[in-house]
Motif scaffolding. Structure first.
Motif, PDB file in Angstrom:
ATOM      1  N   GLY A  23       0.787  -1.231   0.000  1.00  0.00           N
ATOM      2  CA  GLY A  23       0.000   0.000   0.000  1.00  0.00           C
ATOM      3  C   GLY A  23       0.816   1.277   0.000  1.00  0.00           C
ATOM      4  N   VAL A  24       2.088   1.231  -0.392  1.00  0.00           N
ATOM      5  CA  VAL A  24       2.928   2.433  -0.287  1.00  0.00           C
ATOM      6  C   VAL A  24       2.585   3.501  -1.321  1.00  0.00           C
ATOM      7  N   THR A  25       1.818   3.145  -2.347  1.00  0.00           N
ATOM      8  CA  THR A  25       1.396   4.178  -3.306  1.00  0.00           C
ATOM      9  C   THR A  25       0.085   4.826  -2.880  1.00  0.00           C
ATOM     10  N   GLY A  26      -0.471   4.371  -1.762  1.00  0.00           N
ATOM     11  CA  GLY A  26      -1.736   4.899  -1.274  1.00  0.00           C
ATOM     12  C   GLY A  26      -1.563   6.076  -0.343  1.00  0.00           C
ATOM     13  N   TYR A  27      -2.679   6.587   0.112  1.00  0.00           N
ATOM     14  CA  TYR A  27      -2.749   7.801   0.922  1.00  0.00           C
ATOM     15  C   TYR A  27      -2.026   7.635   2.264  1.00  0.00           C
ATOM     16  N   SER A  68       2.374  -0.866 -10.263  1.00  0.00           N
ATOM     17  CA  SER A  68       2.883  -0.115 -11.409  1.00  0.00           C
ATOM     18  C   SER A  68       4.389  -0.285 -11.597  1.00  0.00           C
ATOM     19  N   PRO A  69       4.819  -0.812 -12.756  1.00  0.00           N
ATOM     20  CA  PRO A  69       6.259  -0.898 -13.025  1.00  0.00           C
ATOM     21  C   PRO A  69       6.928   0.480 -13.007  1.00  0.00           C
ATOM     22  N   GLU A  70       6.209   1.502 -13.486  1.00  0.00           N
ATOM     23  CA  GLU A  70       6.770   2.862 -13.499  1.00  0.00           C
ATOM     24  C   GLU A  70       7.026   3.353 -12.074  1.00  0.00           C
ATOM     25  N   LYS A  71       6.059   3.147 -11.185  1.00  0.00           N
ATOM     26  CA  LYS A  71       6.242   3.578  -9.795  1.00  0.00           C
ATOM     27  C   LYS A  71       7.302   2.734  -9.097  1.00  0.00           C
ATOM     28  N   THR A  86      14.795   4.272  -6.996  1.00  0.00           N
ATOM     29  CA  THR A  86      15.724   5.406  -6.908  1.00  0.00           C
ATOM     30  C   THR A  86      15.789   5.957  -5.489  1.00  0.00           C
ATOM     31  N   LEU A  87      14.791   5.629  -4.657  1.00  0.00           N
ATOM     32  CA  LEU A  87      14.767   6.080  -3.263  1.00  0.00           C
ATOM     33  C   LEU A  87      15.365   5.037  -2.324  1.00  0.00           C
ATOM     34  N   GLY A  88      15.839   3.925  -2.893  1.00  0.00           N
ATOM     35  CA  GLY A  88      16.443   2.888  -2.066  1.00  0.00           C
ATOM     36  C   GLY A  88      15.483   1.822  -1.594  1.00  0.00           C
ATOM     37  N   GLU A 102       5.271  14.282  -4.876  1.00  0.00           N
ATOM     38  CA  GLU A 102       5.937  15.051  -5.933  1.00  0.00           C
ATOM     39  C   GLU A 102       6.402  14.158  -7.078  1.00  0.00           C
ATOM     40  N   LEU A 103       6.811  12.940  -6.751  1.00  0.00           N
ATOM     41  CA  LEU A 103       7.285  12.003  -7.777  1.00  0.00           C
ATOM     42  C   LEU A 103       6.145  11.254  -8.472  1.00  0.00           C
ATOM     43  N   GLY A 104       4.917  11.495  -8.047  1.00  0.00           N
ATOM     44  CA  GLY A 104       3.773  10.818  -8.650  1.00  0.00           C
ATOM     45  C   GLY A 104       3.612   9.386  -8.195  1.00  0.00           C
ATOM     46  N   ILE A 105       4.185   9.052  -7.056  1.00  0.00           N
ATOM     47  CA  ILE A 105       4.095   7.686  -6.522  1.00  0.00           C
ATOM     48  C   ILE A 105       2.870   7.530  -5.630  1.00  0.00           C
ATOM     49  N   GLN A 106       2.610   8.531  -4.798  1.00  0.00           N
ATOM     50  CA  GLN A 106       1.587   8.433  -3.756  1.00  0.00           C
ATOM     51  C   GLN A 106       0.306   9.162  -4.134  1.00  0.00           C
ATOM     52  N   ASN A 107      -0.833   8.525  -3.856  1.00  0.00           N
ATOM     53  CA  ASN A 107      -2.132   9.193  -3.937  1.00  0.00           C
ATOM     54  C   ASN A 107      -2.236  10.177  -2.777  1.00  0.00           C
ATOM     55  N   PRO A 108      -2.457  11.478  -3.039  1.00  0.00           N
ATOM     56  CA  PRO A 108      -2.471  12.457  -1.951  1.00  0.00           C
ATOM     57  C   PRO A 108      -3.824  12.653  -1.273  1.00  0.00           C
TER      58      PRO A 108
END
Length: 344
Positions: free
Chosen positions: A10-14, A40-43, A49-51, A183-189
């Motif tokens: 769930g790391v791309t979630g709110y 998402s392969p893109e995410k 890149t963030l480790g 900012e990187l488009g990974i997380q739903n805000p």
């Protein structure tokens, strides 16, 4: 210093994105090996890149979830409170981890105070206030309550001794998330409950509520609930005796209480202020509108609790009901922004 293998969903979630951001900035971040399951392969590439060791997959990939859990000292599940199959896959993997290491691994699961709800349909507020430090009271919740089947699966696994389970129950979460992952488009805000109420009110041109809006819910800011995960993890790793697990491992996320009417009135006033609403006094959604926008009158339920256990481990939420109501105007503006993007 030995490293902790932490597997997150769930790391791309709110919620999940805000928790991951805190783990990446944690004073002990160098001691964490972070693995995240993302669709998402893109995410996934951005997370690398963030480790973060990002693995592409979904909650339907049960053998993959089991494998990743089996390689982990800690699992933090933040993707779907009601996915029993995924929870069981996590538990199977954690059982393998226990059999290999002899140490009971940790599972921090995200549930929700929806487990406390009734069928008020906005007509009244109930008197019962649940206390997360009162295991006997929480045990009275019926197994048919929302989220309860998964919660009980975890509690029963803890009883078997091969895993230590900790359940965080957020309430109405508010605020537009910010940070590097957004900012990187990974997380739903964006959250769910308040934005969906706003979107429905915008579409009807009038602030709306279920019934009379008399029902009560607790609330918590995005920042404060994300902090709770970190405070709990730190307490567990430090072996804080207050960080109990299993039957006594429930942790509410709340810092204040509101009626649905208060939210709906705030929305109605903002809509009038910007020339998009008829009246600053909210009106009841019709049955047709409830079915169209929400599917059920869930927003008209009660959910009342106090986070005494969460506070006992050192959680100190800052934002209050007043902050929640103040957050509604930017949420309304965001609603119009989302619609303009859809039309662009």
């Amino acid at each position: 210093m030995s490293k902790s293998n932490i597997f997150l969903t769930g790391v791309t979630g709110y919620i999940g994105g805000s928790v991951l951001e805190r783990l990446l900035n944690h004073p002990n971040a160098a001691t964490f090996n972070l693995t995240a399951l993302v669709r998402s392969p893109e995410k996934a590439e951005k997370l690398k890149t963030l480790g973060v060791n990002a693995v592409v997959g979904s909650h339907s990939d049960l053998p993959l979830i089991e494998k990743l859990a089996s390689e982990s000292d800690v699992v933090i599940a933040m993707a779907d409170a009601d996915n029993l199959d995924a929870a069981r896959a996590e538990l199977r993997g954690l059982k393998k981890r226990f059999e290999e290491t002899g140490e009971a691994p940790i599972l921090i699961h995200t549930s929700g105070t929806g487990v406390l709800t009734d069928n008020a349909v906005g007509a009244y507020a109930y008197d019962t206030i649940y206390d997360d430090a009162d295991a006997d009271q929480i045990e009275t919740l019926a197994p048919t309550q929302p989220h309860r089947n998964v919660d009980l699966e975890l509690v029963n696994a803890d009883k078997e001794g091969y895993v230590k389970t900790f359940i965080i129950l957020p309430s109405t979460i508010y605020g537009i998330a910010k940070g590097k992952l957004v900012e990187l488009g990974i997380q739903n805000p964006y959250s769910i409950q308040i934005p969906v109420t706003i979107d429905a009110s915008v579409r009807r041109g009038q602030g709306g509520m279920v019934g009379e809006g008399k029902n009560l819910w607790p609330s918590v800011s995005n920042e404060d609930i994300a902090d709770l995960y970190i405070v709990l993890l730190d307490a567990i790793l430090a072996k804080n005796p207050a960080a109990t697990h299993g039957r006594e491992g429930f942790y509410f996320g709340e810092n204040g209480e509101h009626s649905l009417y208060q939210i709906s009135e705030a929305i109605a006033k903002v809509l009038v202020e910007i020339g998009k609403g008829k009246s600053p006094v909210p009106t009841s959604f019709t049955t047709e509108e409830i079915n169209k926008y929400f599917g059920a009158p869930y927003l008209g339920t009660n959910s009342r609790c106090r986070a005494n256990h969460s506070r006992a481990i050192g959680w100190k939420p800052v934002k209050t009901t007043a902050d929640m109501l103040a957050s509604i105007k930017p949420e309304v503006e965001a609603s119009f922004h989302r619609k303009s993007l859809l039309l662009a």
